[in-house]
Design a protein around this motif. Sequence first.
Motif, mmCIF file in Angstrom:
data_model
loop_
_atom_site.group_PDB
_atom_site.id
_atom_site.type_symbol
_atom_site.label_atom_id
_atom_site.label_comp_id
_atom_site.label_asym_id
_atom_site.label_seq_id
_atom_site.Cartn_x
_atom_site.Cartn_y
_atom_site.Cartn_z
ATOM 1 N N PHE A 132 59.168 -1.993 24.769
ATOM 2 C CA PHE A 132 59.740 -3.332 24.623
ATOM 3 C C PHE A 132 58.827 -4.172 23.727
ATOM 4 O O PHE A 132 57.604 -4.181 23.923
ATOM 5 C CB PHE A 132 59.890 -4.002 25.981
ATOM 6 N N VAL A 133 59.432 -4.868 22.774
ATOM 7 C CA VAL A 133 58.664 -5.679 21.824
ATOM 8 C C VAL A 133 59.235 -7.099 21.783
ATOM 9 O O VAL A 133 60.197 -7.379 21.064
ATOM 10 C CB VAL A 133 58.683 -5.070 20.410
ATOM 11 N N PRO A 134 58.680 -8.015 22.573
ATOM 12 C CA PRO A 134 59.035 -9.430 22.412
ATOM 13 C C PRO A 134 58.334 -9.974 21.167
ATOM 14 O O PRO A 134 57.137 -9.727 20.973
ATOM 15 C CB PRO A 134 58.501 -10.068 23.695
ATOM 16 N N PHE A 135 59.058 -10.689 20.311
ATOM 17 C CA PHE A 135 58.428 -11.161 19.080
ATOM 18 C C PHE A 135 58.859 -12.587 18.755
ATOM 19 O O PHE A 135 59.826 -13.118 19.322
ATOM 20 C CB PHE A 135 58.766 -10.224 17.907
ATOM 21 N N MET A 136 58.110 -13.191 17.842
ATOM 22 C CA MET A 136 58.446 -14.508 17.308
ATOM 23 C C MET A 136 58.068 -14.506 15.834
ATOM 24 O O MET A 136 56.892 -14.348 15.490
ATOM 25 C CB MET A 136 57.690 -15.612 18.046
ATOM 26 N N TYR A 185 62.750 5.056 22.814
ATOM 27 C CA TYR A 185 63.581 3.905 22.479
ATOM 28 C C TYR A 185 62.679 2.687 22.289
ATOM 29 O O TYR A 185 61.690 2.511 23.002
ATOM 30 C CB TYR A 185 64.589 3.618 23.586
ATOM 31 N N VAL A 186 63.036 1.828 21.345
ATOM 32 C CA VAL A 186 62.292 0.589 21.109
ATOM 33 C C VAL A 186 63.269 -0.578 21.120
ATOM 34 O O VAL A 186 64.238 -0.583 20.345
ATOM 35 C CB VAL A 186 61.518 0.621 19.777
ATOM 36 N N ALA A 187 63.024 -1.544 22.000
ATOM 37 C CA ALA A 187 63.866 -2.743 22.094
ATOM 38 C C ALA A 187 63.067 -3.954 21.644
ATOM 39 O O ALA A 187 61.955 -4.175 22.124
ATOM 40 C CB ALA A 187 64.347 -2.938 23.532
ATOM 41 N N ILE A 188 63.617 -4.722 20.703
ATOM 42 C CA ILE A 188 62.934 -5.916 20.207
ATOM 43 C C ILE A 188 63.809 -7.142 20.469
ATOM 44 O O ILE A 188 65.025 -7.089 20.344
ATOM 45 C CB ILE A 188 62.584 -5.801 18.704
ATOM 46 N N ALA A 189 63.190 -8.246 20.860
ATOM 47 C CA ALA A 189 63.928 -9.486 21.118
ATOM 48 C C ALA A 189 63.125 -10.668 20.605
ATOM 49 O O ALA A 189 61.927 -10.783 20.890
ATOM 50 C CB ALA A 189 64.221 -9.649 22.602
ATOM 51 N N GLY A 190 63.790 -11.543 19.849
ATOM 52 C CA GLY A 190 63.109 -12.701 19.266
ATOM 53 C C GLY A 190 63.898 -13.985 19.442
ATOM 54 O O GLY A 190 64.993 -13.999 20.016
ATOM 55 N N SER A 191 63.336 -15.064 18.924
ATOM 56 C CA SER A 191 63.935 -16.394 19.037
ATOM 57 C C SER A 191 64.541 -16.838 17.712
ATOM 58 O O SER A 191 64.122 -16.403 16.641
ATOM 59 C CB SER A 191 62.881 -17.419 19.469
ATOM 60 N N VAL A 192 65.527 -17.723 17.826
ATOM 61 C CA VAL A 192 66.193 -18.271 16.641
ATOM 62 C C VAL A 192 66.203 -19.798 16.739
ATOM 63 O O VAL A 192 65.915 -20.365 17.791
ATOM 64 C CB VAL A 192 67.633 -17.736 16.527
ATOM 65 N N GLY A 193 66.528 -20.455 15.621
ATOM 66 C CA GLY A 193 66.661 -21.906 15.639
ATOM 67 C C GLY A 193 65.434 -22.641 15.142
ATOM 68 O O GLY A 193 64.526 -22.049 14.549
ATOM 69 N N GLN A 195 66.705 -11.010 14.635
ATOM 70 C CA GLN A 195 67.871 -10.184 14.931
ATOM 71 C C GLN A 195 67.410 -9.136 15.942
ATOM 72 O O GLN A 195 66.781 -8.150 15.581
ATOM 73 C CB GLN A 195 68.453 -9.508 13.685
ATOM 74 N N SER A 196 67.714 -9.366 17.199
ATOM 75 C CA SER A 196 67.280 -8.463 18.266
ATOM 76 C C SER A 196 68.035 -7.142 18.157
ATOM 77 O O SER A 196 69.181 -7.100 17.705
ATOM 78 C CB SER A 196 67.521 -9.103 19.635
ATOM 79 N N ALA A 197 67.383 -6.054 18.593
ATOM 80 C CA ALA A 197 67.994 -4.740 18.398
ATOM 81 C C ALA A 197 67.341 -3.706 19.308
ATOM 82 O O ALA A 197 66.266 -3.928 19.872
ATOM 83 C CB ALA A 197 67.861 -4.314 16.934
ATOM 84 N N VAL A 198 68.023 -2.558 19.428
ATOM 85 C CA VAL A 198 67.474 -1.386 20.106
ATOM 86 C C VAL A 198 67.508 -0.229 19.121
ATOM 87 O O VAL A 198 68.561 0.094 18.561
ATOM 88 C CB VAL A 198 68.270 -1.028 21.372
ATOM 89 N N PHE A 199 66.347 0.397 18.905
ATOM 90 C CA PHE A 199 66.210 1.497 17.950
ATOM 91 C C PHE A 199 66.002 2.808 18.694
ATOM 92 O O PHE A 199 65.474 2.841 19.811
ATOM 93 C CB PHE A 199 65.044 1.239 17.007
ATOM 94 N N THR A 200 66.415 3.896 18.051
ATOM 95 C CA THR A 200 66.325 5.220 18.651
ATOM 96 C C THR A 200 65.610 6.167 17.693
ATOM 97 O O THR A 200 65.422 5.850 16.516
ATOM 98 C CB THR A 200 67.733 5.793 18.922
ATOM 99 N N PRO A 201 65.240 7.342 18.178
ATOM 100 C CA PRO A 201 64.807 8.385 17.245
ATOM 101 C C PRO A 201 65.961 8.732 16.296
ATOM 102 O O PRO A 201 67.108 8.323 16.523
ATOM 103 C CB PRO A 201 64.461 9.562 18.171
#
Length: 511
Positions: free
Chosen positions: A394-398, A422-430, A444-450
Motif C-alpha cells: 500500500f502506498v499512500p501519497f501526496m 499487488y501495489v495500491a496507491i491512493a492520493g489527494s486531489v484539489g 489518480q489512485s490505482a491498483v497495479f499487478t504483475p
Amino acid sequence: MIDSAKIELRYLSVKDYKELKISMIESYDSMPGEYWSEGEIKNLIKKFPEGQLCIVIDEKIAGCALSIIVDYNKFDDNHTYLQIIGGETFSTHTKTGDVLYGIDVFIHPEYRGMRLGRRLYEARKELCEQLNLKAIVFGGRIPNYGQYAEELTPKKYIEKVKLKEIHDPVLSFQLSNDFHVKKVIKGYLPGDHESKEYATLMEWNNIYYTKPDKIFTSQKTVVRLGLVQWQMRLFKNFDALVAQIEFFVDAVSDYQSDFILFPELFNAPLMADYNHLNEAEAIRSLASYTDRLLETFSDFAITYNINIITGSMPQIIGEHMYNVGYLCRRDGSYERYEKLHITPAEESAWGMKGGTKLKTMDTDCGKIGVLICYDVEFPELPRLLAEQEMNILFVPFMTDTQNGYSRVRLCAQARAIENECYVAIAGSVGNLPKVNNMDIQYAQSAVFTPSDFSFPVNGIKAEATPNTESTLLVDVDLDLLKELHNFGSVRNLKDRRLDLYKLKLKGKDNN
C-alpha cells in the motif's frame, strides 16, 4: 472506544464455558434461566467444532453463534426448534447433510452496536460456502411483534419491517444481512411470549453450492481493497474532518472491503487554523491531532469491520517530527509504519526526519507492506518487504504536480512487476489555498499487478478518474501470486543471482 481491546473471532472451546455461561445469562435477560448447559456445549463442540463460533474481547465472550448440519429433506418447513436440534444430543446433526442450521446467536449487551453480529453471520456464510452446503437456515424470533399483535397479522408485521416502517431488533438485523423470510411458523419456540410464539424461518442461499469442498481457513485468498481519492478542502473543525473520514469508511465497508487506504497527510486542511505561523510551526500544530485520529481510526476499524491504513500524519517523538501512519486492524490492534525517505521540501519547509522501521505487517488477509509516497521510488524497500513474503504493498501519497505523480505511479508499477505483488496507491486531489506549502494536489489512485498471463496485459487492475474525489473498489486474488511465483513466464524473485549480489536490512528496529 473499548480501551486496548482486541477482538478475536475463533472456534468455541470447552474451556470457554464459564465465561460463555455468564455472557448467555446476561444476554438472555428477557428469558431468565434459558442458557445452554455445559454438557450440551461439549456435545456440540465434539460433533461439529467448526460450527461453534465465538467473538472474544479481552478474554470475555462478547458473542457466540452455534450451528449444526442437517439433512433438510427429513424436515418440512413447519418444524419446531426442538425437532430440528434433536434434543440435547443433537442427533439430527449429520456430516452428510446439505444445510447449515443456526441454532443460536447472541451478542452480550455491553458489546452491542459494534457490528459483531454481522461478523458472526459473515463467518457462517463463509463456512457454508467452504463446506459446500446449499443454504443457511434458522428460525428467527420477532420480539417486537407482541406490541403490534392486536392490529397486525405476522405477515403484515413482517411486510412493515421489510419496508422499515417498523423496527424489529432481530428481524431487521437478519434482513440487512441478506437473509430472506421463507415462512412464518407458529409454535416454533414455546414460551417466546414477546414473539407470540411465532418465528420467521430465515434462509440464505449459497450461490457457490456447486464448488468443491474447501478447508475452513481464517485467511482469505480474494481480498477486496478500497482506495480513497481524498478531496482536499477546508473543514470547519476536527469533528467535520472525522465525519468525512467516517463517510468513506462506512461507504467502503458496505461493500465488504477488507482494507481501506487513505492518502498521505490527508488531514492537512486542519493546518488552515495555523497559517499565521511559519510552515514548520504549522505542521507541528497539526501533529497535535494525530493521537486523536489514531483513536478514531481504531474505533472505526472495529465498528465497520475493516482494516484501515490511515495514510500518514505528522508525529512528534522527542525533539523530532516524523511522517507516520497506522494499520488499524479490525480486531482492535494497530501497528505503526514510518516514512523512511524525506523529500527535500519536507526537510527544508517542515524539518521532518526519516523513520527507521521497515517490516511487513500481519493481517487476516496475509502479510502487507506500507511505504509512504517517496519511499516507493527506492526499489530496495519493496524488495526487502517481498523477501518477508509481502503480497500487497500500500502506498499512500501526496503529490502536487503531474510530474511528481508520474514518479510515484511509474515506480509503483515497477515495484509490482519486480516483486510479484499487488501495489495500491491512493492520493489527494484539489486545492488548499489557505495552507502554505500545500496549495495544489494531483492524483489518480490505482491498483497495479504483475505483468503476466493471469493479470491485465497493462499491469493495471483498476484506476480512478484523475483529480476527482472518489473511491476505488478492487478485488485481488492472492492465489494468482502463488502461481506466478512458481510458474510465471519470468520469475523475478526466484531468478535473482544471489551468488553475485545480496540485499540486507540493517538496524535493530527492523528485526
